[in-house]
Design a protein around this motif. Sequence first.
Motif, mmCIF file in Angstrom:
data_model
loop_
_atom_site.group_PDB
_atom_site.id
_atom_site.type_symbol
_atom_site.label_atom_id
_atom_site.label_comp_id
_atom_site.label_asym_id
_atom_site.label_seq_id
_atom_site.Cartn_x
_atom_site.Cartn_y
_atom_site.Cartn_z
ATOM 1 N N UNK A 212 0.839 -1.183 0.000
ATOM 2 C CA UNK A 212 0.000 0.000 0.000
ATOM 3 C C UNK A 212 0.884 1.247 0.000
ATOM 4 N N UNK A 213 0.411 2.258 -0.713
ATOM 5 C CA UNK A 213 1.098 3.540 -0.781
ATOM 6 C C UNK A 213 0.352 4.519 0.112
ATOM 7 N N UNK A 214 1.101 5.217 0.945
ATOM 8 C CA UNK A 214 0.518 6.278 1.760
ATOM 9 C C UNK A 214 0.834 7.606 1.076
ATOM 10 N N UNK A 215 -0.189 8.444 0.971
ATOM 11 C CA UNK A 215 -0.069 9.743 0.323
ATOM 12 C C UNK A 215 -0.539 10.799 1.311
ATOM 13 N N UNK A 216 0.387 11.632 1.749
ATOM 14 C CA UNK A 216 0.084 12.705 2.693
ATOM 15 C C UNK A 216 0.061 14.010 1.913
ATOM 16 N N UNK A 217 -0.921 14.871 2.186
ATOM 17 C CA UNK A 217 -1.078 16.072 1.376
ATOM 18 C C UNK A 217 -1.451 17.284 2.213
ATOM 19 N N UNK A 218 -1.106 18.451 1.698
ATOM 20 C CA UNK A 218 -1.581 19.700 2.282
ATOM 21 C C UNK A 218 -1.453 20.797 1.234
ATOM 22 N N UNK A 219 -2.296 21.794 1.365
ATOM 23 C CA UNK A 219 -2.264 22.961 0.505
ATOM 24 C C UNK A 219 -2.225 24.219 1.350
ATOM 25 N N UNK A 220 -1.730 25.283 0.767
ATOM 26 C CA UNK A 220 -1.641 26.560 1.478
ATOM 27 C C UNK A 220 -1.887 27.694 0.503
ATOM 28 N N UNK A 221 -2.446 28.768 1.019
ATOM 29 C CA UNK A 221 -2.648 29.964 0.223
ATOM 30 C C UNK A 221 -2.449 31.178 1.122
ATOM 31 N N UNK A 222 -1.637 32.113 0.653
ATOM 32 C CA UNK A 222 -1.407 33.360 1.391
ATOM 33 C C UNK A 222 -2.364 34.390 0.821
ATOM 34 N N UNK A 223 -3.561 34.412 1.406
ATOM 35 C CA UNK A 223 -4.681 35.141 0.822
ATOM 36 C C UNK A 223 -5.525 34.120 0.099
ATOM 37 N N UNK A 224 -6.755 34.432 -0.104
ATOM 38 C CA UNK A 224 -7.644 33.444 -0.723
ATOM 39 C C UNK A 224 -8.614 34.163 -1.658
ATOM 40 N N UNK A 225 -8.201 34.517 -2.878
ATOM 41 C CA UNK A 225 -7.014 34.023 -3.575
ATOM 42 C C UNK A 225 -5.749 34.795 -3.223
ATOM 43 N N UNK A 226 -4.659 34.156 -3.554
ATOM 44 C CA UNK A 226 -3.337 34.723 -3.355
ATOM 45 C C UNK A 226 -2.304 33.706 -3.788
ATOM 46 N N UNK A 227 -1.037 33.988 -3.508
ATOM 47 C CA UNK A 227 -0.004 32.994 -3.804
ATOM 48 C C UNK A 227 -0.271 31.727 -2.994
ATOM 49 N N UNK A 228 -0.096 30.580 -3.618
ATOM 50 C CA UNK A 228 -0.369 29.330 -2.919
ATOM 51 C C UNK A 228 0.580 28.232 -3.339
ATOM 52 N N UNK A 229 0.483 27.128 -2.614
ATOM 53 C CA UNK A 229 1.325 25.996 -2.936
ATOM 54 C C UNK A 229 0.772 24.721 -2.334
ATOM 55 N N UNK A 230 1.333 23.613 -2.780
ATOM 56 C CA UNK A 230 0.950 22.323 -2.210
ATOM 57 C C UNK A 230 2.197 21.566 -1.791
ATOM 58 N N UNK A 231 2.002 20.651 -0.853
ATOM 59 C CA UNK A 231 3.057 19.746 -0.428
ATOM 60 C C UNK A 231 2.495 18.338 -0.377
ATOM 61 N N UNK A 232 3.262 17.385 -0.857
ATOM 62 C CA UNK A 232 2.822 15.999 -0.938
ATOM 63 C C UNK A 232 3.971 15.079 -0.543
ATOM 64 N N UNK A 233 3.653 14.059 0.221
ATOM 65 C CA UNK A 233 4.617 13.012 0.547
ATOM 66 C C UNK A 233 4.034 11.679 0.087
#
Length: 154
Positions: free
Chosen positions: A1-22
């Motif tokens: 099994x593969x574990x996928x950890x995720x999160x997203x971020x936004x500085x302002x909504x909308x604004x600059x944003x990003x995601x992180x995944x493991x």
Amino acid sequence: MIELFTDGASRGNPGPGGYGTILRAGAHYKELSQGFRKTTNNRMELLAVIAGLEALKKENQTVLVYSDSKYVVDAVEKGWLRSWLRIDFKGKKNADLWKRFVGIYSKHNVRFKWIRGHAGHPENERCDQLAVAAACSASLLIDRGFEAGLAGGN
């Protein structure tokens, strides 16, 4: 099994944003992240899952996605996504990403587990760090779906 950890971020909504995944499978471990100049938190939460699933080299993988996004987890687990598919996402936010998600989600056996954000879960905390760093980076991409108005307003 593969574990996928995720999160997203936004500085302002909308604004600059990003995601992180493991991605983690046994001894294999991979981190992914990317930033965008103008986007929303929900788009980054969803894109984190998409990026992780798209990184898988083989189809028909069993994947457990850990996400602190009720938006993403509930859309799949509570069946909202099936309803949205029936109406071809008309009037739904982030339709461009949901269509992309469906394309990759259907190639795997995916389950979701909601986890509380900022509660000390090591992988979730790391994904948050990746997402925030990506949102603050100097090399931000254009979220074409959002900036072109294909996102349905969010």
